[in-house]
Design a protein around this motif. Structure first.
Motif: not given
Length: 281
Positions: A79-88, A149-150, A204-213, A216-218
């Motif tokens: 789930n984290s991989l999918v969400l991080t990839t799509l959101q980034t 994501i949205l 890409a690194i900053l956004q992926a780091l934000f999404s992966w970690n 609160l929102w998830p």
């Protein structure tokens, strides 16, 4: 001679300073890494510590991840991989579009829009949670990937970063592309976007780091255990009814790998994007 000696001393001092800072930053991960090889009883007695104690090391904590009980960990990982990839990917695409438009085109209200972007950067996420949550309920996106994501497809910081970077792009190339018959979209994708690759690598690194970690929102949007992301899943292992340190320690170590691999792949673009984008104004 004195200037060269002074410069050498300064470089040595900076090296020592950054070495100390690096050690301090890596120290918690060092303790976590050692703890992942120790039995649960040892962790309960002494907690995380810096003792090597190789006689206590074993791979039981990592083997536990591949048992029936540990299978849920891999659901969280997926789930984290999918969400991080799509959101980034979505954030890079749309944020770069907006930042490029604010930097290149002259139109009425441009400065006002950029001011709103800066203002939005100052608003804490906690203030926006309630309206965002009501919006997700209205669109029936609770416990779904789009619900996570949205709200962060276009982030103020990414827009600001791409805008600052795009300000330094040569406008002559854009004019040449227009003369050659390119549309505005064609000029962006064929000419200007390749010039922004360092900015894409850094963000890409900053956004992926934000999404992966992101926790609160998830945690608010996702309801079922099968939809949990890795931070939520690992946090759920600590409860008043029992703590699963076997999965927690080894799982936390493995959770670092995707971001580490991403940084190693894009580290040159990351450094170039930060240094070049920082001086554009």
């Amino acid at each position: 001679m004195k200037a060269a000696k002074s410069d050498r001393v300064q470089r040595v001092g900076l090296f020592l300073l950054f070495a100390i800072l690096a050690i301090l930053a890596l120290f918690p991960f060092y303790c976590l890494f050692l703890g992942s090889f120790k039995p649960t009883t040892e962790l309960l007695r002494y907690g995380l510590n810096v003792k090597l104690q190789p006689e206590l090391w074993s791979l039981e904590n990592y083997k536990h991840l591949f048992t029936a009980e540990g299978s849920r960990y891999w659901y969280w990982y997926r789930n984290s991989l999918v969400l991080t990839t799509l959101q980034t990917v979505a954030s890079l695409f749309f944020s770069a579009f907006v930042g490029y438009g604010l930097a290149i085109y002259q139109f009425k209200g441009r400065n006002l829009l950029f001011g709103l972007v800066l203002f939005t950067m100052m608003i804490p996420l906690e203030i926006l949670i309630l309206p965002l949550y009501k919006t997700m309920i209205f669109f029936r996106l609770i416990n779904t990937y789009p619900g996570v994501i949205l709200p962060f497809v276009v982030t103020p910081f990414a827009v600001f970063f791409f805008r600052q970077y795009a300000l330094g792009l040569p406008k002559d190339l854009l004019d040449a592309a227009r003369i050659d018959g390119c549309t505005e979209f064609g000029a962006y994708f064929r000419v200007m976007m390749p010039l922004m690759l360092p900015a894409f690598g850094a963000m890409a690194i900053l956004q992926a780091l934000f999404s992966w970690n992101s926790l609160l929102w998830p945690l608010i949007v996702l309801r079922t255990t099968e939809m949990f992301t890795l931070p939520i899943g690992l946090a759920s292992l600590l409860s008043p009814y029992g703590n699963n340190y076997m999965m927690l320690m080894s799982g936390a170590v493995l959770s670092v790998l995707p971001i580490l691999i991403l940084f190693l792949l894009f580290q040159r673009a990351f450094m170039a994007g930060l240094t070049i984008g920082a001086v554009k104004g």
